[in-house]
Design a protein around this motif. Structure first.
Motif, PDB file in Angstrom:
ATOM      1  N   GLU A 253      -5.436  -2.268   2.424  1.00  0.00           N
ATOM      2  CA  GLU A 253      -5.173  -1.009   3.145  1.00  0.00           C
ATOM      3  C   GLU A 253      -5.018   0.151   2.148  1.00  0.00           C
ATOM      4  OE1 GLU A 253      -5.061   0.862   6.837  1.00  0.00           O
ATOM      5  OE2 GLU A 253      -5.550  -1.201   6.308  1.00  0.00           O
ATOM      6  N   ASN A 254      -6.015   0.213   1.214  1.00  0.00           N
ATOM      7  CA  ASN A 254      -6.051   1.288   0.203  1.00  0.00           C
ATOM      8  C   ASN A 254      -4.747   1.373  -0.607  1.00  0.00           C
ATOM      9  OD1 ASN A 254      -8.694   2.192   0.930  1.00  0.00           O
ATOM     10  ND2 ASN A 254      -7.798   3.228   2.717  1.00  0.00           N
ATOM     11  N   GLY A 255      -4.147   0.231  -0.858  1.00  0.00           N
ATOM     12  CA  GLY A 255      -2.931   0.195  -1.670  1.00  0.00           C
ATOM     13  C   GLY A 255      -1.643   0.439  -0.901  1.00  0.00           C
ATOM     14  N   THR A 256      -1.741   0.684   0.401  1.00  0.00           N
ATOM     15  CA  THR A 256      -0.542   0.996   1.186  1.00  0.00           C
ATOM     16  C   THR A 256       0.372  -0.219   1.326  1.00  0.00           C
ATOM     17  OG1 THR A 256      -1.818   2.615   2.447  1.00  0.00           O
ATOM     18  CG2 THR A 256       0.305   1.962   3.360  1.00  0.00           C
ATOM     19  N   VAL A 257      -0.204  -1.406   1.452  1.00  0.00           N
ATOM     20  CA  VAL A 257       0.605  -2.623   1.589  1.00  0.00           C
ATOM     21  C   VAL A 257       1.469  -2.821   0.338  1.00  0.00           C
ATOM     22  CG1 VAL A 257       0.557  -5.135   1.838  1.00  0.00           C
ATOM     23  CG2 VAL A 257      -1.023  -3.721   3.182  1.00  0.00           C
ATOM     24  N   LYS A 258       0.848  -2.652  -0.828  1.00  0.00           N
ATOM     25  CA  LYS A 258       1.603  -2.788  -2.081  1.00  0.00           C
ATOM     26  C   LYS A 258       2.667  -1.700  -2.188  1.00  0.00           C
ATOM     27  CE  LYS A 258       1.104  -2.943  -7.095  1.00  0.00           C
ATOM     28  NZ  LYS A 258       0.172  -2.766  -8.244  1.00  0.00           N
ATOM     29  N   GLN A 259       2.340  -0.490  -1.755  1.00  0.00           N
ATOM     30  CA  GLN A 259       3.291   0.619  -1.821  1.00  0.00           C
ATOM     31  C   GLN A 259       4.538   0.327  -0.981  1.00  0.00           C
ATOM     32  OE1 GLN A 259       1.683   4.457  -0.697  1.00  0.00           O
ATOM     33  NE2 GLN A 259       3.720   5.290  -0.307  1.00  0.00           N
ATOM     34  N   VAL A 260       4.327  -0.155   0.245  1.00  0.00           N
ATOM     35  CA  VAL A 260       5.456  -0.468   1.127  1.00  0.00           C
ATOM     36  C   VAL A 260       6.256  -1.634   0.556  1.00  0.00           C
ATOM     37  CG1 VAL A 260       6.113  -1.287   3.435  1.00  0.00           C
ATOM     38  CG2 VAL A 260       4.326   0.450   3.172  1.00  0.00           C
ATOM     39  N   PHE A 261       5.544  -2.614   0.014  1.00  0.00           N
ATOM     40  CA  PHE A 261       6.206  -3.762  -0.627  1.00  0.00           C
ATOM     41  C   PHE A 261       7.142  -3.282  -1.735  1.00  0.00           C
ATOM     42  CE2 PHE A 261       6.319  -7.231  -3.753  1.00  0.00           C
ATOM     43  CZ  PHE A 261       6.573  -8.343  -2.966  1.00  0.00           C
ATOM     44  N   MET A 262       6.653  -2.382  -2.600  1.00  0.00           N
ATOM     45  CA  MET A 262       7.453  -1.858  -3.701  1.00  0.00           C
ATOM     46  C   MET A 262       8.612  -1.002  -3.192  1.00  0.00           C
ATOM     47  SD  MET A 262       6.163  -3.281  -6.289  1.00  0.00           S
ATOM     48  CE  MET A 262       7.226  -2.454  -7.474  1.00  0.00           C
ATOM     49  N   GLU A 263       8.395  -0.264  -2.109  1.00  0.00           N
ATOM     50  CA  GLU A 263       9.467   0.565  -1.539  1.00  0.00           C
ATOM     51  C   GLU A 263      10.616  -0.308  -1.035  1.00  0.00           C
ATOM     52  OE1 GLU A 263       7.444   2.843   1.412  1.00  0.00           O
ATOM     53  OE2 GLU A 263       6.727   4.364  -0.012  1.00  0.00           O
ATOM     54  N   VAL A 264      10.290  -1.433  -0.420  1.00  0.00           N
ATOM     55  CA  VAL A 264      11.331  -2.343   0.064  1.00  0.00           C
ATOM     56  C   VAL A 264      12.107  -2.929  -1.126  1.00  0.00           C
ATOM     57  CG1 VAL A 264      11.803  -4.501   1.290  1.00  0.00           C
ATOM     58  CG2 VAL A 264      10.096  -2.907   2.190  1.00  0.00           C
ATOM     59  N   LEU A 265      11.371  -3.326  -2.174  1.00  0.00           N
ATOM     60  CA  LEU A 265      12.031  -3.866  -3.367  1.00  0.00           C
ATOM     61  C   LEU A 265      12.963  -2.826  -3.982  1.00  0.00           C
ATOM     62  CD1 LEU A 265       9.161  -5.783  -5.226  1.00  0.00           C
ATOM     63  CD2 LEU A 265      10.953  -6.731  -3.780  1.00  0.00           C
ATOM     64  N   THR A 266      12.502  -1.591  -4.068  1.00  0.00           N
ATOM     65  CA  THR A 266      13.317  -0.522  -4.657  1.00  0.00           C
ATOM     66  C   THR A 266      14.563  -0.272  -3.819  1.00  0.00           C
ATOM     67  OG1 THR A 266      11.344   0.537  -5.577  1.00  0.00           O
ATOM     68  CG2 THR A 266      13.320   1.903  -5.387  1.00  0.00           C
ATOM     69  N   ALA A 267      14.403  -0.288  -2.502  1.00  0.00           N
ATOM     70  CA  ALA A 267      15.539  -0.056  -1.607  1.00  0.00           C
ATOM     71  C   ALA A 267      16.590  -1.157  -1.749  1.00  0.00           C
ATOM     72  CB  ALA A 267      15.055   0.025  -0.155  1.00  0.00           C
ATOM     73  N   LEU A 268      16.155  -2.381  -1.999  1.00  0.00           N
ATOM     74  CA  LEU A 268      17.088  -3.488  -2.143  1.00  0.00           C
ATOM     75  C   LEU A 268      17.837  -3.440  -3.476  1.00  0.00           C
ATOM     76  CD1 LEU A 268      15.029  -6.473  -0.673  1.00  0.00           C
ATOM     77  CD2 LEU A 268      16.927  -5.248   0.384  1.00  0.00           C
TER      78      LEU A 268
END
Length: 287
Positions: A253-268
């Motif tokens: 998804e043009n890198g969006t899946v990885k971006q959301v994955f990283m955002e969740v990791l950062t939030a945790l």
């Protein structure tokens, strides 16, 4: 009471009373006596490193000769361990930090008990902030490791996880509690967890899950579901969904899946065990 203080005739009764609840170390010294000054500095460093474990009471024998005579001090430096008003250990002369620490460890409560008490004090505040919870969590994680995962620590740590909305971590912690520690506190935490899990299973999430089951290749739908799961503190499920896609295509998804994955990791955050687990999984893919 301060953990390092000067003992005088004015506060000696207060210090003796304090020894009923906490170990007090008496350091007898005098400025002209070089060894006693060196010993005092060593004791001050140990007291600073072990703040809360004991009280260091410094006795300047030039100014407080009566106190020195009362404890029958024959030479300087002399160090005494006071417990419940009575000397229970000590030594005369100069010793290094390792020797002093070894002696004190025979009488002091283990560090994990102090960390547990400090965490409980934070949780007992009339208003517990997110920062208080984060500090308590750090203390309890250290206490959990230091106590060999003692049940009493596990329960308080599970409670903190529930307050933070970390339901997966709370559930994992409660599952490790042995039968001997499954008391009323444990049962109340189990009930809180059940209610929190029920509240996290929202109609929105159920609807998205049903739609995704019908359209498992719809990545836009997967991203919506992952974000909803994260908002409900169901981060393990969210990361599992996202990683399942990344393991097949890092640029999905043009890198969006990885971006959301990283955002969740950062939030945790860095210290979260679930985040650490999925960071390692991602590194395996990258390298």
């Amino acid at each position: 009471m301060d953990n390092i203080l000067s003992l005088t005739k004015d506060n000696i009764q207060q210090v003796v009373d304090a020894s009923m609840q906490q170990i007090v170390v008496l350091a007898f010294w005098a400025q002209p006596q070089e060894q006693s000054v060196a010993m005092l500095h060593t004791l001050e460093q140990i007291a600073a490193q072990n703040a809360g474990r004991f009280v260091l009471a410094k006795v300047d024998c030039e100014a407080e000769l009566e106190i020195a005579n009362y404890f029958r001090i024959q030479s300087l430096p002399t160090t005494l361990v006071l417990d419940k008003g009575q000397p229970v250990d000590g030594f005369a002369g100069l010793q290094d930090a390792a020797q002093v620490t070894a002696m004190l460890d025979k009488h002091l409560p283990p560090m994990w008990q102090l960390q547990l008490a400090q965490a409980k004090a934070l949780l007992a505040l009339s208003q517990v902030s997110a920062e208080d919870l984060a500090t308590a969590a750090v203390l309890l994680k250290d206490a959990h490791a230091g106590s060999n995962q003692a049940g009493e620590v596990s329960l308080v740590l599970a409670d903190v996880y529930l307050m933070q909305g970390e339901l997966v971590l709370a559930q994992a912690m409660l599952e490790k509690v042995g039968l001997a520690d499954q008391d009323g506190y444990y049962q109340s935490l189990k009930a809180k967890l059940a209610l929190a899990l029920d509240a996290a299973d929202t109609p929105e999430i159920r609807d998205l899950q049903q739609k995704f089951e019908q359209n498992p290749t719809d990545l836009v739908l997967l991203l919506e579901l992952s974000k909803a799961l994260h908002a409900a503190h169901r981060d393990d499920e969210a990361l599992d969904l996202l990683f399942g896609v990344l393991s097949k295509d890092l640029g999905a998804e043009n890198g969006t899946v990885k971006q959301v994955f990283m955002e969740v990791l950062t939030a945790l955050g860095q210290g979260n065990p679930i985040a650490n687990q999925y960071r390692r999984k991602l590194y395996t893919l990258l390298y």
